[in-house]
Design a protein around this motif. Structure first.
Motif, mmCIF file in Angstrom:
data_model
loop_
_atom_site.group_PDB
_atom_site.id
_atom_site.type_symbol
_atom_site.label_atom_id
_atom_site.label_comp_id
_atom_site.label_asym_id
_atom_site.label_seq_id
_atom_site.Cartn_x
_atom_site.Cartn_y
_atom_site.Cartn_z
ATOM 1 N N ASN A 151 25.841 -44.529 38.777
ATOM 2 C CA ASN A 151 25.244 -43.297 38.260
ATOM 3 C C ASN A 151 23.730 -43.376 38.276
ATOM 4 N N GLU A 152 23.107 -42.284 38.665
ATOM 5 C CA GLU A 152 21.656 -42.114 38.559
ATOM 6 C C GLU A 152 21.419 -40.811 37.805
ATOM 7 N N ALA A 153 20.496 -40.821 36.872
ATOM 8 C CA ALA A 153 20.097 -39.588 36.194
ATOM 9 C C ALA A 153 18.589 -39.474 36.341
ATOM 10 N N ARG A 154 18.135 -38.320 36.763
ATOM 11 C CA ARG A 154 16.697 -38.100 36.923
ATOM 12 C C ARG A 154 16.369 -36.665 36.555
ATOM 13 N N SER A 155 15.143 -36.461 36.149
ATOM 14 C CA SER A 155 14.700 -35.105 35.869
ATOM 15 C C SER A 155 13.859 -34.629 37.041
ATOM 16 N N ARG A 156 13.855 -33.337 37.221
ATOM 17 C CA ARG A 156 13.052 -32.720 38.274
ATOM 18 C C ARG A 156 12.903 -31.250 37.950
ATOM 19 N N LEU A 157 12.051 -30.572 38.701
ATOM 20 C CA LEU A 157 11.910 -29.132 38.539
ATOM 21 C C LEU A 157 13.100 -28.422 39.185
ATOM 22 N N ALA A 158 13.557 -27.373 38.544
ATOM 23 C CA ALA A 158 14.688 -26.597 39.044
ATOM 24 C C ALA A 158 14.311 -25.841 40.305
ATOM 25 N N THR A 159 15.291 -25.665 41.165
ATOM 26 C CA THR A 159 15.107 -24.798 42.330
ATOM 27 C C THR A 159 15.238 -23.348 41.864
ATOM 28 N N ASP A 160 14.844 -22.416 42.695
ATOM 29 C CA ASP A 160 14.983 -20.998 42.358
ATOM 30 C C ASP A 160 16.457 -20.637 42.123
ATOM 31 N N GLU A 161 17.350 -21.190 42.943
ATOM 32 C CA GLU A 161 18.791 -20.931 42.775
ATOM 33 C C GLU A 161 19.284 -21.433 41.416
ATOM 34 N N GLU A 162 18.826 -22.613 41.008
ATOM 35 C CA GLU A 162 19.224 -23.153 39.705
ATOM 36 C C GLU A 162 18.671 -22.319 38.561
ATOM 37 N N LEU A 163 17.428 -21.865 38.687
ATOM 38 C CA LEU A 163 16.853 -21.006 37.649
ATOM 39 C C LEU A 163 17.647 -19.710 37.497
ATOM 40 N N ARG A 164 18.085 -19.134 38.630
ATOM 41 C CA ARG A 164 18.905 -17.926 38.563
ATOM 42 C C ARG A 164 20.235 -18.215 37.862
ATOM 43 N N ALA A 165 20.842 -19.365 38.168
ATOM 44 C CA ALA A 165 22.136 -19.705 37.575
ATOM 45 C C ALA A 165 22.029 -19.987 36.077
ATOM 46 N N PHE A 166 21.004 -20.743 35.683
ATOM 47 C CA PHE A 166 20.873 -21.147 34.286
ATOM 48 C C PHE A 166 20.162 -20.106 33.432
ATOM 49 N N GLY A 167 19.414 -19.226 34.067
ATOM 50 C CA GLY A 167 18.613 -18.270 33.309
ATOM 51 C C GLY A 167 17.404 -18.985 32.723
ATOM 52 N N THR A 168 16.518 -18.240 32.149
ATOM 53 C CA THR A 168 15.345 -18.833 31.523
ATOM 54 C C THR A 168 15.296 -18.389 30.074
ATOM 55 N N ASP A 169 14.720 -19.216 29.264
ATOM 56 C CA ASP A 169 14.578 -18.914 27.839
ATOM 57 C C ASP A 169 13.142 -18.476 27.606
ATOM 58 N N PRO A 170 12.911 -17.216 27.214
ATOM 59 C CA PRO A 170 11.536 -16.736 27.045
ATOM 60 C C PRO A 170 10.776 -17.474 25.941
ATOM 61 N N ASP A 171 11.489 -18.187 25.045
ATOM 62 C CA ASP A 171 10.822 -18.929 23.976
ATOM 63 C C ASP A 171 10.271 -20.269 24.450
ATOM 64 N N LEU A 172 10.624 -20.681 25.654
ATOM 65 C CA LEU A 172 10.165 -21.972 26.163
ATOM 66 C C LEU A 172 8.919 -21.791 27.011
ATOM 67 N N THR A 173 8.081 -22.821 27.016
ATOM 68 C CA THR A 173 6.941 -22.771 27.924
ATOM 69 C C THR A 173 7.489 -22.828 29.345
ATOM 70 N N PRO A 174 6.784 -22.312 30.319
ATOM 71 C CA PRO A 174 7.322 -22.251 31.677
ATOM 72 C C PRO A 174 7.807 -23.591 32.222
ATOM 73 N N LEU A 175 7.087 -24.675 31.968
ATOM 74 C CA LEU A 175 7.521 -25.949 32.524
ATOM 75 C C LEU A 175 8.821 -26.418 31.882
ATOM 76 N N ASP A 176 8.967 -26.287 30.559
ATOM 77 C CA ASP A 176 10.209 -26.696 29.896
ATOM 78 C C ASP A 176 11.398 -25.940 30.458
ATOM 79 N N GLY A 177 11.239 -24.679 30.756
ATOM 80 C CA GLY A 177 12.331 -23.885 31.286
ATOM 81 C C GLY A 177 12.691 -24.228 32.715
ATOM 82 N N ARG A 178 11.837 -24.951 33.401
ATOM 83 C CA ARG A 178 12.092 -25.280 34.806
ATOM 84 C C ARG A 178 12.606 -26.700 35.015
#
Length: 176
Positions: free
Chosen positions: A92-119
């Protein structure tokens, strides 16, 4: 998840070419044919995880891995073991990264989060291997980083096993 509505659904199955990372986990050549199962995990009707499992053709063909729809209880491991494979270890490998546009559409964004946290998303790459260390599955899953904790628990054979197991960290082999 008590009190929450949790649903897993298979959204696509079919043959595809192995990406470089999937090919490495499955010990294949990039582009080799693999069976893919694309799934979504929904919590309270909202997409919480996107995942794709990839199986070598020799493992998938003629098994329940190719059945349309969701897996029965026991999931992938149950189907693999029902087809005669003994799951011995996982990688297993776990890593963080910025979301792709497709992932952002799937997960939605939370307007209460700063832009980077939401991505930010967590991507988990997982390999499943059998009793002879043969590759059985490669899995890539992605979920939003906010509000998620990743925990791993794997089994690597029964307590009765006395085979030597290689220590993948580079240290000497230890008994199971």
């Amino acid at each position: 998840m008590q009190g929450r509505q949790v649903a897993k659904r298979t959204v696509h199955t079919g043959w595809t070419g192995a990406t470089d990372r999937v090919a490495a986990l499955l010990r294949l050549n990039p582009g080799d044919r693999v069976w893919a199962r694309t799934r979504e995990l929904l919590i309270d009707g909202r997409t919480a995880e996107l995942s794709v499992s990839y199986f070598p053709a020799a493992v998938a063909e003629g098994t329940g891995l190719m059945a349309p729809g969701d897996f029965p209880p026991g999931g992938v491991v149950g189907v693999l073991e029902g087809a005669g494979h003994r799951v011995l270890r996982t990688y297993n490998e776990a890593r963080s990264r910025l979301a792709t546009d497709e992932e952002l559409r799937a997960f939605g964004t939370d307007p209460d989060l700063t832009p980077l946290d939401g991505r930010v998303v967590i991507e988990i790459t997982h390999g499943t291997y059998g009793a002879q260390d043969e590759p059985l599955e490669a899995l890539v899953s992605v979920r939003p980083a906010t509000g998620n904790v990743i925990m791993f628990e794997t089994y690597e054979g029964s307590d009765d096993d006395s085979e030597e197991v290689a220590d993948l960290s580079g240290g000497p082999a230890t008994g199971a």
